[in-house]
Write an enzyme that holds these catalytic residues in place. Structure first.
Site, short mmCIF file in Angstrom:
data_model
loop_
_atom_site.label_atom_id
_atom_site.label_comp_id
_atom_site.label_asym_id
_atom_site.label_seq_id
_atom_site.Cartn_x
_atom_site.Cartn_y
_atom_site.Cartn_z
N TYR E 79 0.84 -1.20 0.00
CA TYR E 79 0.00 0.00 0.00
C TYR E 79 0.87 1.23 0.00
CZ TYR E 79 0.18 0.65 5.17
OH TYR E 79 0.57 0.85 6.46
N ARG E 96 -3.37 -4.44 -2.62
CA ARG E 96 -3.18 -5.70 -1.91
C ARG E 96 -4.00 -6.85 -2.50
NH1 ARG E 96 -4.58 -3.99 4.04
NH2 ARG E 96 -4.10 -6.16 4.42
N ASN E 157 -11.15 -3.56 13.09
CA ASN E 157 -10.32 -2.94 12.05
C ASN E 157 -11.01 -2.80 10.71
OD1 ASN E 157 -7.75 -1.88 12.19
ND2 ASN E 157 -6.72 -3.85 12.32
N GLY E 261 -0.94 2.20 12.47
CA GLY E 261 -0.50 1.19 13.40
C GLY E 261 -0.88 1.48 14.84
N GLY E 263 -3.83 1.54 16.27
CA GLY E 263 -4.78 0.56 16.76
C GLY E 263 -4.11 -0.77 17.06
N ASP E 264 -3.18 -1.16 16.20
CA ASP E 264 -2.47 -2.42 16.43
C ASP E 264 -1.60 -2.32 17.68
OD1 ASP E 264 -3.61 -3.29 14.02
OD2 ASP E 264 -1.93 -2.46 12.88
N ASP E 300 4.71 1.40 11.16
CA ASP E 300 3.56 0.75 11.77
C ASP E 300 3.89 0.06 13.09
OD1 ASP E 300 2.43 1.46 9.36
OD2 ASP E 300 1.57 -0.50 8.95
#
Lengths: 323, 323, 323, 323, 323, 323
Positions: E79, E96, E157, E261, E263-264, E300
Site C-alpha cells: 500500500y 493488496r 479494524n 499502526g 490501533g495495532d 507501523d
C-alpha cells in the site's frame, strides 16, 4: 560562486534537488595552498547575504583568510552542474552575469592594503572574462602586485561560455607582462594566443612553453595535458618549463568522482610546492599528484592532505585500505 | 508502470526506500520520439489513482500525448529493481499481474479513434505477454493500424519472467504479418522463432535478419548486439537490414548508469530517424548513439537531446566538460 | 561494531551525515554461514543500549543466533569509514578502544555453555588485538573448543592500527596450536610470523602454506591473494592448502562497491562449503566467488545468496539483467 | 522561477543542498485552475536552457498550456528559501534581477495571438515590479485583454524586497482601470494605495473593498486576511466584495507545511470558482478552503484536488485517514 | 505488507521516492508483544522473493517468531501512503489484491501444528476482508484455536476500501462466537453490527460494550475512542469492559508523527498486559499509553519499550531530554 | 564532540544513518558570542584526526578562534541523539568516556598563554564531570583566570548520566568561589547544592538566586525556567539576579525544532549582552530571545543573527515571511 549540482548522475531535467558547493577558481587555489599548510588569503567581491556568508565561512574554516573580501553588489555568481557519465559529457549552465564580482569596479579594491604582507599573487583568466570592470580590477591588481615585488602567477582557464578566444586574447595579452608563472595547456595557448604548434607534435608542450616565454617573458610555464576517453576516467599529466628546460611529469590514469576544480588543484599545489622551494621536477610531480587526487574528491576544493599527495608521488594509489 | 529501485547499489534486503520512476516499453519509445522533436502519442490502460496521474503527468510534461490513454482497472503495474554491480547482475521483481493493462480487454480501445491522424504504430512484445486480453488488444491494434495504412514497428522484447519462448512464439508469430519493421536481436530471434543461426557465426546478424524477412515478410529488421562483461560496462552496437542489405553500426564501449530502457531508446531513436527520412546507415548510427547515451541516464526514459545524440554520432564522447 | 561511513565518496571533512552499518569480523562470518542456509551463533560482548540492540536485531533478522551474546560494559566499538576512489585509498578511523568487547574479561563467557551443540568455532585475529582481556578470552575459547572436539578456524586479519606485527606474533603464536584451519595471506603470514617466503616467488602461496602447517600443525590453510590497482577495482583469488596439496582458485576481476568485509565473506563461505562437505577445489572456488560478490555489496555483510554464488562459480557475472 | 529551499528547517548557513521547485505567481494560479479541471495557459519569458525546459515540463505535466511562453534572455529567475519555525520567520533571498522576464520588452509578446480563444486574463503585481520593461508588457497585456473583452483579474502581491510602496502605487494605479477583479488585503491596499482604513476596524475589509471599488471601478474585490502567531500556524480567511456586498468566509486554523503560494492558490481557486459560475458565498469559501489546503502542501503549486477542496468546504479536515 | 510512503508531507504526485516499511495488522500486534518481552509468533502467507525475505527478517530481528509463515503465491501486498497535515487528511492507495495472503486457501495452513505451544490467538478483521479464501482460513483458525483452548482476541479494524459494512457484518458475525476479547470502537460496532447506540451518548462506549457482549458472548470488549481535530494531533483514550464493568482510561493529547499502526499498538499492548496478568484498570492504561507513544514513531511498529510505556502511564510525557 | 542524530523522528533502532553535528557546551557558547559579532576563543583537547579537524574547521568558519585548542589523546567525544516527539522524550546515548578532553591532564594546558589578551572566561559543569583530570584542569583554569583578573562565568549544566548530584556538588562547590556569574536553574541549584527552596514557591527563582549569592559570593546569577508540556513545545523564560535585584524576562512559547544547545545559547547571548554593556533587564531579554530562536534551529549552535534576536526582543515572531 555557488555551484548547484544535480545528485548522482541525474540530468538537469530530472533533478528535484541540487547539492550546494562553494568555490571559484582563485578560491580553490587558495584552499589548496592553505590545506597543505601554506598561508593564503582570498580576495573577491560578494554580496551581503547569507549565501555569501556561508561561502566565506567555509573558506575561513579551511584556513583561507577572507578578511580582505569586499562585500557589496547584489548577487553571488551561480552555476548549475550536471555530472556526465561515460559517453555523456558533464554540462554546466552558468548564471554568473551581474554577480558582485562581475559588477566590481577598480575602486572597490585597495590593492596596496590587500597586498600588505603578501609575497605571491595568483589570478585566473576567468575573472577578467566576467566584465570590463572585473578585467580592469585584474589589471590594477597585477600592476600593484608587480610594483610591490610579488611573484605573479596566472592560470589561463579559458571558458568558451564566457568569451570568445579573440576577446580573451585581446584582454589577456597586455596583462601577461606582469606574469611570472603562466599555467595553461598547449591547446589553450594555441586557441587564445594563436601559437602555431601542431596539436599532434610529440614535443608540443615544450614548444608551446618556449613560444609563451618568448612572447610574454614568463619565468615559468606549466602546461597540463589531459587525455580523456570518457566522463569517468582521464589520463593526466603536466610539464613545467623553467630555466629553459621542460620537466614532464609521469602520467596518471585517474577515475573521476568530480572533475571540476582539477586545474585549480594543479595550480594550488604547484604554487605551494614552488613557494616551499621544491625544484621543478619535484614541483611538477607534486602538482600532478595533488590534482589527480582532486579528481577523486567531490566539489571544487582539493581536500587531499600533504601526506596523501606525497604518498601518491611516492608510488601509492593501489587502493589498499588504511586500517 | 511504476519502477521502484533500491538506492545506489543496495540490495532488496537493505533498502529502506525506493526511488520511483515511471515507464514502460512503449512509453519509453514515445518519450524518445517526443524528446527529439517528433510527435508521439501513448496508448495504454491505467487505473484512476494518483500514481497513474503522476505517470501521465510526467509523460505529458515530456511532450507525449496521453489523451488517448484509457482509465480503468485496479492497479498500475509495478516492478522492483535492484541495480547490479560488476559480477553481480541487476535483478528485477515483477509485480505487474492484474495491472489495468494486463486486465485490458479489446473493447477498451477504439482503435479507429486512437489512430486518427497517426502514421506509425509501434508496439512491444511485452504487452501481449501480460495476458490473453492484452494480446488480443495488440492483435486488434495491429490489424487496425495496417488497415489504415500505418507503418507498424515491433520490438520483440522477450521477458523470460513473463512467458516461455514457446508461448511467446505461438502468440507473436501470427501477429508478425502486420509488422513492417521488426526490432530484436539475433539471439532473441533464435530463441523465440527458432531460426537456426549459430550464435558464433560472424555474419549471424545478417543471417538472422534475412531469415526473419523471409519468414514474416518484414520490410526492415533491426538487430541490437550487446556484449556485456559486467553490470558496469557494455559493448553496444546494432545492424539495420533494409532493402536486402545489412548496415552495421560502429560499436561503442559504454559505462552504465542504468541499463534499463536501452532497447526502448534504440527503438525510439530508430523510429524518429526513419520517420524524418534518414537513410539506413545514418539511422542505425543515430539509434545506437542515442541508446548508448541512454545507458548513462538514470531511469527508463532517454533524456538525451537531439544535439547530444548527433554529437556522439559525430565522434564526441571523450568526456570534455561543456563550459 | 557500528560502522559510520561518509556518503558516496565524500571525505570525512565533508560529511554532514554518516551511514550506519553494523558488523565485525566474526559477525560477518556468521552472517555468511547463516545466509547460505547454515546454522551460526555469534558470541561477543556488547553494552545494554539501543545501538547494541539494533546491531543484534539485524543479526537475528539474518538468522544468526545471538542468544549467547553477553551484555555489559559501556560502549559499542565504532569505526568511521571514508570510501576511497581511484588513486585515493579508503580510510578508517578506529574508535574501538574501551568497547564492551575490549573490556571483556575471561569470566564473562561460560564457554562450556556457549559451545553446547556446536561443532565448529571460528575466531579472528582482530579480537585478541583489542585488549589483553579479549586475548585471554580468545585463548580460553580456543582451549574449550578444542577440548570439546570442535573444529577451530582462525582468520589472521592483521590490523596495523591495532597492534604491531611483533605484538601480534607474540600473542597469536601460542594460540595457533588450537587451530585446524588458518585463513590468512602469504604477505600477512610473512609479516606476522616471519616466514621467509619471497614476495615475488611464483609459488609463494604454496610455500607459505607449507611453512604455516609445518610450524603450527594446521590441517588446512587458506591464503587469499588480492592485487589492487586502485580503490575501484581488484583482482581477487585464493589458494586452499589441504592434504598436502595446493588448490588455487581461478582469479576474478571485480569492481568494488564496498571492499570491507571481503575477507570475512571469504572465511564465511569457506566454512560453509567445508561444513557441507565440499572438496577443496569446490570449496575454494565457492569462497572466492562469494567474496567477489561481497565486493559489490554495500556494508560488511555478504548478502549474496547461495544461488548467486553458485551461478558465479558456474561462469555467470557478465551483467545480464535478470528479468 | 526556480525556488531553491534549504531542507527541513535548516538555515541558509547550514544547507548542503537545496530542494528545487519551480513556480511563480501567475504560474501557480494557472496550475490551480488546471488542477481543478479548468483550462489555463501561462505566458512568460524564460531562457533557452535545461532549467527552463524542466520548469515548462512540470507545468505542461500539470495540464497548463505553455505553448505561448516566449524563449529568450539569459537566465531563469531564482529565489532561495529558508523555512522558518515557531518564532523564527521564513526568509527569502531573491535573485531574480536580469531574469528573462525582467528583461522582457513589450515587443516580445504578441498579445493578440496570445489571447486568441481566451476569456480571462490574470496578472500579479510582482511582474511589473521586475523592471520597466516588464511593467510596460503588463500594461500592453491589460489593454489588449480589455480590448478583446476578457475579464481581467489582478493580485496585488506586494513584495517589499522588489520595490517601495510609493513606486508600486505609482506604477500600478494607472493599470487598475483595466482590472475587473482585484485580489489584495486590506493592509496591502492601505500600504500601496493609501486608503485611510484603520487596521483595527472590525469592518476594515468591507471598507477597504468599497474604497478600492470607488477609486478604481473594480467589479469585485477579494481581500485575504491572514493572522499568524508563528511560522507554524496561521488563521486564514477572506472576504469577497461583489455587487456592493461583502461575503466573508469562515476562518480556518491551518498548520503550515509550506506557506509560499497560498495567495496564488487563493487567486487560482477564486478564478476557477467564478469561471464555473459559483455565487460569491460559494466562491469565497472554495477559495479559502483551497488555499488552506495549499498551506499543507510542499512547494508553490496547489496540488489539492477539486474533491479535496469541496470536502473541506463541506466540513472535513479532522484528520481521519482515508482507507 | 510493504508500505510505501511519500517522504515528509509530499503528495503522491510529488514523490520521487518512497520510504519502505513492512507491517500488517497482526504483524504489528506481534511486534508489540515481542518488544515488551512477550513471546509472539506471526502466521501469514508471503511469496518467495527478496521483499518478503526482508519483511520476515525485520520481524525476526524484532523477536517475532516467523517460522510458521507459509511461503507461496505471487506477490506481497503493497500500500502506498501519503501523510496528511493539518486540514489535509492522510491518504492510502491499497494494492493488496492478489497478494499471497489474499490468495491463501484453508489448506495452506496446518493450524494444529501452528498452534502447538500457543495460548493465545489474535486476528484482525482486515484478513477476512481480503478474499473468501482468507476469510475461510480465519474461520478455520478460530475454530482450531478455540478447540485447543486458546484465548482468542479480535480487532475489528474495518477498512471501507476493502469491503462494505454489510459484507463485513455478514462475514464476521458468525466468527464472533469464537472470540473472547473483541477490540473495536463504538462507532465501528455501530457501523458493522448495527447496534443502536447514539453517537453522542455520554456512556456510548459502555452501552456498545454491553451490546456486543450480549450479542456475541465476548468475555471482554475494548473500545478505543479517538477524537481528531487535524492530521497532526489527536485526543486518544479507550475503555475496557470486563466482568460486567467499564474501565475507562485517562485521555491523552498526542502529536502525530505517524498515525498508522496505532490501533495495532493498542491491541498488542492490551494483549501483553492481560497476558502478564494486569487487572483491567492497569491494562487499559498500559494499552492507551503504549499506543499514544506509537503515534510518535515512524512506521507501523510500536518500538516503544516497556519502560517508556510505564513511564508514560506514570505521568511522564513532558518532553524533558533524557541525558 | 560529535553529535550523531537519527534523521527526523526515527528511533535509534530504525536509523540507517546519522546526521553529524559538532558541538559541546563551551563551543556552543563561543559560537553564540562570535555570531553576534563578539570575539571568542575556544579551548579544549581533541585528537589528531579528520573528525576533530572538521569540528575545528566548523568553529573557525563561524569565527571562533581555535588556535589554542590542544591536540592529543585518542578520541573525540561522541553522543547519539534521538529526537523525541509529543509524549516521547528526546533520548541521548553518551559515548564520551576516554575522549581526549576526558583524558586531559592539567599539564596539557598553559593557562597563562591561553588567557593572553582575554577578559572573560566561561566554563560549564559538564567539563569537570568528565574525569578527575578534566576537573583539575577546570580548577586550574578558574584560578588562573581569576588571578589575571578575568570575569568568570559558569553554567552548571548538570547531567545525570555523567555524575550524581552528590558528586557534582562535592567537585563544583570549591570552584564556585572563582565564579562571578553563575548560570543555572532553581531546580538544578536545589538538586546539586541542596538549597531549600520549594519547587512551587512563586518567588523561587529570586530565593534561589539569593541563596546562591549568599553561599558562594556570586556577583550575578541567571536562572533559566523551562516549562515543557511535550517534546514539541516549551514555555521559556529566565531571571537575572544582579545588584541584589531580580530581573525576570517575559516568557515565550516556543515550538521546538531541536532543543539541544538552548542553555548554551542562553549563556552565550547573556555573556555577549553583558560584555557589550547592556543593563540587566535588556540582557536577560536578549538572552531569552536568543535561546528561544535557538530552539528553532537544527544542531547545537545558535545561528540566529543579532538582528533576528533584536527583532524578537522587539516583538517579532509572528511568522510573517521576509520577502
Amino acid at each position: 560562486m555557488l555551484r548547484l549540482s544535480t545528485p548522482g548522475h541525474l540530468r538537469f531535467g530530472q533533478a528535484a534537488e541540487f547539492t550546494a558547493n562553494y568555490g571559484g577558481a582563485e578560491a580553490n587555489v587558495a584552499v589548496s595552498v592553505a590545506q597543505f599548510g601554506g598561508s593564503a588569503a582570498y580576495v573577491t567581491r560578494v554580496p551581503e547575504n547569507d549565501l555569501a556568508d556561508r561561502a566565506l565561512a567555509e573558506l575561513r574554516g579551511l584556513r583561507v583568510d577572507v578578511d580582505r573580501v569586499v562585500r557589496g553588489g547584489s548577487r553571488l555568481g551561480v552555476y548549475f552542474l550536471e555530472h556526465g557519465a561515460s559517453v555523456r559529457p558533464t554540462k554546466v549552465i552558468y548564471d554568473r552575469a551581474h554577480s558582485s564580482m562581475a559588477e566590481a569596479e577598480p575602486g572597490h579594491f585597495d590593492w596596496d592594503a590587500i597586498f600588505q604582507g603578501a609575497r605571491w599573487f595568483h589570478w585566473s583568466g576567468i575573472t577578467p572574462a566576467l566584465s570590463p570592470g572585473a578585467a580592469e580590477a585584474c589589471a590594477q591588481a597585477c600592476a600593484a602586485a608587480r610594483g610591490r615585488g610579488l611573484t605573479v602567477s596566472f592560470d589561463l582557464n579559458y571558458r568558451a561560455k564566457l568569451w570568445s578566444p579573440a576577446e580573451a586574447g585581446r584582454v589577456l595579452a597586455p596583462l601577461m607582462r606582469h606574469v611570472d608563472l603562466c599555467i595553461t595547456s598547449a591547446e589553450e595557448a594555441r586557441t587564445i594566443f594563436g601559437f602555431d604548434v601542431p596539436a599532434d607534435a610529440p614535443d608540443k608542450d615544450e614548444r608551446a612553453a618556449r613560444a609563451l616565454c618568448a612572447e610574454f617573458g614568463f619565468q615559468q610555464v606549466a602546461l597540463t595535458a589531459r587525455q580523456s576517453s570518457s566522463a569517468d576516467e582521464t589520463d593526466w599529466g603536466a610539464t613545467l618549463f623553467a630555466n629553459g628546460e621542460a620537466y614532464p611529469s609521469r602520467r596518471l590514469r585517474v577515475g573521476i568522482v568530480d572533475r571540476l576544480g582539477a586545474g585549480d588543484a594543479f595550480s594550488g599545489a604547484l604554487l605551494f610546492s614552488l613557494m616551499r622551494g621544491d625544484e621543478p621536477p619535484g614541483a611538477i610531480e607534486f602538482a600532478v599528484a595533488a590534482s589527480a587526487l582532486q579528481h577523486t574528491i567531490y566539489g571544487d576544493y582539493n581536500l587531499a592532505t600533504l601526506a596523501e599527495v606525497e604518498a601518491l608521488v611516492g608510488g601509492a594509489g593501489g587502493g589498499r585500505v588504511q586500517r
